[in-house]
Motif scaffolding. Structure first.
Motif, PDB file in Angstrom:
ATOM      1  N   GLY A 120      -4.523  -4.843   4.832  1.00  0.00           N
ATOM      2  CA  GLY A 120      -3.701  -3.696   4.426  1.00  0.00           C
ATOM      3  C   GLY A 120      -4.575  -2.521   4.014  1.00  0.00           C
ATOM      4  O   GLY A 120      -4.262  -1.362   4.302  1.00  0.00           O
ATOM      5  N   GLU A 121      -5.699  -2.804   3.356  1.00  0.00           N
ATOM      6  CA  GLU A 121      -6.637  -1.744   2.954  1.00  0.00           C
ATOM      7  C   GLU A 121      -7.234  -1.068   4.182  1.00  0.00           C
ATOM      8  O   GLU A 121      -7.439   0.137   4.196  1.00  0.00           O
ATOM      9  CB  GLU A 121      -7.767  -2.311   2.082  1.00  0.00           C
ATOM     10  CG  GLU A 121      -7.342  -2.921   0.752  1.00  0.00           C
ATOM     11  CD  GLU A 121      -6.842  -1.891  -0.253  1.00  0.00           C
ATOM     12  OE1 GLU A 121      -6.858  -0.687   0.040  1.00  0.00           O
ATOM     13  OE2 GLU A 121      -6.418  -2.315  -1.338  1.00  0.00           O
ATOM     14  N   GLN A 122      -7.519  -1.875   5.224  1.00  0.00           N
ATOM     15  CA  GLN A 122      -8.054  -1.265   6.442  1.00  0.00           C
ATOM     16  C   GLN A 122      -7.014  -0.324   7.065  1.00  0.00           C
ATOM     17  O   GLN A 122      -7.341   0.769   7.537  1.00  0.00           O
ATOM     18  CB  GLN A 122      -8.469  -2.337   7.466  1.00  0.00           C
ATOM     19  CG  GLN A 122      -9.163  -1.710   8.656  1.00  0.00           C
ATOM     20  CD  GLN A 122      -9.427  -2.658   9.817  1.00  0.00           C
ATOM     21  OE1 GLN A 122      -9.596  -2.199  10.928  1.00  0.00           O
ATOM     22  NE2 GLN A 122      -9.482  -3.948   9.573  1.00  0.00           N
ATOM     23  N   ASP A 150     -11.728   6.075  -1.219  1.00  0.00           N
ATOM     24  CA  ASP A 150     -11.229   4.973  -2.073  1.00  0.00           C
ATOM     25  C   ASP A 150     -10.906   3.744  -1.224  1.00  0.00           C
ATOM     26  O   ASP A 150     -11.260   2.614  -1.579  1.00  0.00           O
ATOM     27  CB  ASP A 150      -9.933   5.381  -2.793  1.00  0.00           C
ATOM     28  CG  ASP A 150     -10.136   6.424  -3.886  1.00  0.00           C
ATOM     29  OD1 ASP A 150     -11.289   6.693  -4.257  1.00  0.00           O
ATOM     30  OD2 ASP A 150      -9.112   6.970  -4.359  1.00  0.00           O
ATOM     31  N   GLU A 151     -10.214   3.975  -0.105  1.00  0.00           N
ATOM     32  CA  GLU A 151      -9.785   2.836   0.723  1.00  0.00           C
ATOM     33  C   GLU A 151     -10.992   2.141   1.370  1.00  0.00           C
ATOM     34  O   GLU A 151     -10.996   0.922   1.526  1.00  0.00           O
ATOM     35  CB  GLU A 151      -8.781   3.271   1.798  1.00  0.00           C
ATOM     36  CG  GLU A 151      -7.531   3.991   1.284  1.00  0.00           C
ATOM     37  CD  GLU A 151      -6.664   3.176   0.332  1.00  0.00           C
ATOM     38  OE1 GLU A 151      -7.045   2.058  -0.057  1.00  0.00           O
ATOM     39  OE2 GLU A 151      -5.594   3.685  -0.039  1.00  0.00           O
ATOM     40  N   ALA A 152     -12.014   2.922   1.722  1.00  0.00           N
ATOM     41  CA  ALA A 152     -13.239   2.303   2.251  1.00  0.00           C
ATOM     42  C   ALA A 152     -13.845   1.378   1.195  1.00  0.00           C
ATOM     43  O   ALA A 152     -14.288   0.261   1.501  1.00  0.00           O
ATOM     44  CB  ALA A 152     -14.242   3.387   2.649  1.00  0.00           C
ATOM     45  N   ARG A 153     -13.819   1.832  -0.055  1.00  0.00           N
ATOM     46  CA  ARG A 153     -14.359   0.998  -1.144  1.00  0.00           C
ATOM     47  C   ARG A 153     -13.508  -0.257  -1.342  1.00  0.00           C
ATOM     48  O   ARG A 153     -14.027  -1.335  -1.638  1.00  0.00           O
ATOM     49  CB  ARG A 153     -14.403   1.830  -2.432  1.00  0.00           C
ATOM     50  CG  ARG A 153     -15.021   1.107  -3.607  1.00  0.00           C
ATOM     51  CD  ARG A 153     -15.268   2.045  -4.773  1.00  0.00           C
ATOM     52  NE  ARG A 153     -14.055   2.691  -5.214  1.00  0.00           N
ATOM     53  CZ  ARG A 153     -13.837   4.003  -5.194  1.00  0.00           C
ATOM     54  NH1 ARG A 153     -14.754   4.816  -4.772  1.00  0.00           N
ATOM     55  NH2 ARG A 153     -12.693   4.511  -5.624  1.00  0.00           N
ATOM     56  N   HIS A 154     -12.197  -0.135  -1.151  1.00  0.00           N
ATOM     57  CA  HIS A 154     -11.333  -1.320  -1.304  1.00  0.00           C
ATOM     58  C   HIS A 154     -11.598  -2.334  -0.185  1.00  0.00           C
ATOM     59  O   HIS A 154     -11.611  -3.533  -0.424  1.00  0.00           O
ATOM     60  CB  HIS A 154      -9.857  -0.907  -1.312  1.00  0.00           C
ATOM     61  CG  HIS A 154      -9.510  -0.008  -2.460  1.00  0.00           C
ATOM     62  ND1 HIS A 154      -8.313   0.639  -2.570  1.00  0.00           N
ATOM     63  CD2 HIS A 154     -10.235   0.366  -3.542  1.00  0.00           C
ATOM     64  CE1 HIS A 154      -8.307   1.369  -3.674  1.00  0.00           C
ATOM     65  NE2 HIS A 154      -9.467   1.222  -4.275  1.00  0.00           N
ATOM     66  N   VAL A 155     -11.785  -1.823   1.028  1.00  0.00           N
ATOM     67  CA  VAL A 155     -12.140  -2.723   2.134  1.00  0.00           C
ATOM     68  C   VAL A 155     -13.465  -3.408   1.789  1.00  0.00           C
ATOM     69  O   VAL A 155     -13.621  -4.624   1.952  1.00  0.00           O
ATOM     70  CB  VAL A 155     -12.255  -1.947   3.475  1.00  0.00           C
ATOM     71  CG1 VAL A 155     -12.799  -2.852   4.576  1.00  0.00           C
ATOM     72  CG2 VAL A 155     -10.894  -1.382   3.892  1.00  0.00           C
ATOM     73  N   ASP A 230      -7.135   2.754  -8.759  1.00  0.00           N
ATOM     74  CA  ASP A 230      -7.122   3.700  -7.631  1.00  0.00           C
ATOM     75  C   ASP A 230      -5.746   3.729  -6.971  1.00  0.00           C
ATOM     76  O   ASP A 230      -5.231   4.799  -6.622  1.00  0.00           O
ATOM     77  CB  ASP A 230      -8.162   3.299  -6.565  1.00  0.00           C
ATOM     78  CG  ASP A 230      -9.603   3.377  -7.072  1.00  0.00           C
ATOM     79  OD1 ASP A 230      -9.847   4.047  -8.090  1.00  0.00           O
ATOM     80  OD2 ASP A 230     -10.477   2.769  -6.417  1.00  0.00           O
ATOM     81  N   GLU A 231      -5.149   2.544  -6.796  1.00  0.00           N
ATOM     82  CA  GLU A 231      -3.860   2.474  -6.083  1.00  0.00           C
ATOM     83  C   GLU A 231      -2.760   3.205  -6.838  1.00  0.00           C
ATOM     84  O   GLU A 231      -1.844   3.768  -6.225  1.00  0.00           O
ATOM     85  CB  GLU A 231      -3.436   1.016  -5.824  1.00  0.00           C
ATOM     86  CG  GLU A 231      -4.372   0.183  -4.973  1.00  0.00           C
ATOM     87  CD  GLU A 231      -4.610   0.707  -3.569  1.00  0.00           C
ATOM     88  OE1 GLU A 231      -4.039   1.737  -3.187  1.00  0.00           O
ATOM     89  OE2 GLU A 231      -5.411   0.084  -2.846  1.00  0.00           O
ATOM     90  N   ALA A 232      -2.815   3.183  -8.173  1.00  0.00           N
ATOM     91  CA  ALA A 232      -1.792   3.894  -8.959  1.00  0.00           C
ATOM     92  C   ALA A 232      -1.862   5.392  -8.638  1.00  0.00           C
ATOM     93  O   ALA A 232      -0.839   6.072  -8.530  1.00  0.00           O
ATOM     94  CB  ALA A 232      -2.012   3.642 -10.442  1.00  0.00           C
ATOM     95  N   ARG A 233      -3.099   5.886  -8.446  1.00  0.00           N
ATOM     96  CA  ARG A 233      -3.287   7.304  -8.076  1.00  0.00           C
ATOM     97  C   ARG A 233      -2.721   7.550  -6.664  1.00  0.00           C
ATOM     98  O   ARG A 233      -2.071   8.557  -6.422  1.00  0.00           O
ATOM     99  CB  ARG A 233      -4.790   7.592  -8.106  1.00  0.00           C
ATOM    100  CG  ARG A 233      -5.172   8.958  -8.542  1.00  0.00           C
ATOM    101  CD  ARG A 233      -6.646   9.068  -8.894  1.00  0.00           C
ATOM    102  NE  ARG A 233      -7.557   8.473  -7.935  1.00  0.00           N
ATOM    103  CZ  ARG A 233      -8.421   7.496  -8.227  1.00  0.00           C
ATOM    104  NH1 ARG A 233      -8.479   7.004  -9.440  1.00  0.00           N
ATOM    105  NH2 ARG A 233      -9.227   7.018  -7.305  1.00  0.00           N
ATOM    106  N   HIS A 234      -2.955   6.600  -5.769  1.00  0.00           N
ATOM    107  CA  HIS A 234      -2.464   6.759  -4.395  1.00  0.00           C
ATOM    108  C   HIS A 234      -0.934   6.761  -4.355  1.00  0.00           C
ATOM    109  O   HIS A 234      -0.326   7.535  -3.615  1.00  0.00           O
ATOM    110  CB  HIS A 234      -2.991   5.633  -3.489  1.00  0.00           C
ATOM    111  CG  HIS A 234      -4.488   5.534  -3.484  1.00  0.00           C
ATOM    112  ND1 HIS A 234      -5.153   4.495  -2.905  1.00  0.00           N
ATOM    113  CD2 HIS A 234      -5.438   6.361  -3.992  1.00  0.00           C
ATOM    114  CE1 HIS A 234      -6.467   4.681  -3.055  1.00  0.00           C
ATOM    115  NE2 HIS A 234      -6.648   5.798  -3.716  1.00  0.00           N
ATOM    116  N   ALA A 235      -0.330   5.872  -5.143  1.00  0.00           N
ATOM    117  CA  ALA A 235       1.137   5.829  -5.192  1.00  0.00           C
ATOM    118  C   ALA A 235       1.662   7.153  -5.760  1.00  0.00           C
ATOM    119  O   ALA A 235       2.688   7.672  -5.305  1.00  0.00           O
ATOM    120  CB  ALA A 235       1.608   4.642  -6.023  1.00  0.00           C
TER     121      ALA A 235
HETATM  122 FE   LIG Z   1      -6.459   0.635  -1.341  1.00  0.00          FE
END
Ligand SMILES: [Fe+2]
Ligand SMILES: [Fe+2]
Length: 354
Positions: A120-122, A150-155, A230-235
């Motif tokens: 999902g992160e990818q 951010d998403e690259a870091r999550h992956v 990070d995800e709270a910021r994305h939401a």
């Molecule tokens: Fe993420």
């Protein structure tokens, strides 16, 4: 996915039971995805809240290699989540299997779940890259670009956690792949934002927060806490973007968006973890359909099943006006929504988002 639907007890599930078809679905790596790229010549800030969110993101960066203590052990020798945090462990306990087997199954189930979060992160990484192209305003482009990092870091962090500690990355669930590809191929910024930023980011926050509430391993808890922040910021980005879209939409367009949100999450819910159960169950003598028949027949099925939905997605959709009395009965029928007070105690026990 209509042809994948069938009845198990009183519940209509989505199931992929043809292994060759699932392999072909997973093996398809190219996806045509047309984008309407936009230039803007307005370089000044037009949306103050988005600019503030971008600034917040800049000072909240962390380094998945350096800031995470990778020396903390994470093995099946100890429970990494509470036994009640694992469906397989609970089923094996009912079957009278020993604790070591329950622990090993819980470990694999968490690896499976983290693998789905990783895939999902990818998708989020790729979709946010699309948003930097399709967004109209420079504030939106800046924010989307910062989310790409951010998403690259999550992956990075989830793949390292899986490869270094959990042993392997499990393949993507077919249901998840179909839904994520639908978002990546969605023609409009509106559907991409609503689908990824509001629905999937919101689900990820709910799942991660509930998992963190059950977590017994310091490394896993730390990784989840960092990603969740990070995800709270994305939401929040999703809500800010969609609030403006919904405000300018006609009643008919709003109804279409409301229907679309329900259809996406209902499909996810209809799988009822069958993809995981089919992948991991047989090794432990667990029959996938029997588990789904049992869980969906529980008197408190809806109260338990609704937790990841009611954590973040339901409140956000209600605030946006995209979950109204028009469709509420449907959300309740499939166990994705119950009265708030029925889950408050359960959500409080899972712990709040930082
Ligand atoms: Fe993420
Ligand atoms: Fe995200």
């Amino acid at each position: 996915m209509r042809e994948r639907r069938r009845q198990v007890g009183d519940f209509e599930v989505i199931e992929f039971d043809d292994a060759a078809e699932v392999d072909a679905l997973r093996g398809r790596r190219e996806l045509p995805a047309a984008l309407d790229l936009r230039w803007t010549w307005e370089y000044g800030s037009e949306v103050a809240e988005l600019r503030a969110l971008y600034e917040k993101g800049k000072v909240s960066q962390w380094n998945a290699e350096r800031d995470v203590d990778w020396s903390v052990p994470c093995t099946p020798e100890a429970w990494i989540v509470a036994p009640e945090g694992s469906l397989l462990a609970q089923v094996l306990k009912l079957m009278g299997r020993d604790e070591e087997t329950q622990r090993a199954a819980a470990f694999e189930e968490i690896a499976y779940l983290l693998s789905q979060l990783l895939h999902g992160e990818q998708a989020a990484l790729q979709l946010c890259g699309q948003l930097t192209n399709t967004c109209e305003k420079m504030d939106e482009k800046w924010y989307a670009a910062s989310q790409v990092a951010d998403e690259a870091r999550h992956v990075e962090v989830f793949s390292k956690l899986l490869q270094r500690k959990l042993g392997r990355v499990h393949p993507i669930s077919p249901t998840l792949k179909i839904l994520l590809e639908m978002l990546l191929q969605a023609p409009s910024t509106r559907e991409k934002t609503l689908g990824m930023q509001t629905l999937f980011e919101g689900m990820a926050v709910g799942i991660m927060d509930l998992l963190r509430g059950q977590c017994r391993n310091a490394l896993l808890a730390d990784v989840l806490r960092r990603v969740e922040q990070d995800e709270a910021r994305h939401a929040a980005f999703g809500v800010l973007m969609m609030r403006r879209v919904v405000r300018s939409a006609s009643a008919e367009e709003r109804a279409q968006m409301e229907d679309w949100c329900f259809s996406v999450l209902e499909a996810l819910n209809a799988n009822q973890q069958l993809d995981m159960l089919v992948g991991l169950g047989p090794k432990y003598g667990i029959e996938p359909e029997a588990v789904v028949r049992m869980t969906t027949a529980l008197p408190n099925f809806a109260q338990l099943n609704c937790l990841p939905y009611m954590h973040t997605v339901v409140p956000n959709l209600k605030a946006l006006g995209l979950l109204t009395g028009r469709r509420e009965a449907d959300w309740r029928r499939v166990g994705m929504l119950v009265d708030r007070r029925e889950v408050e105690a359960l959500l409080a026990a899972a712990g709040p988002v930082d």
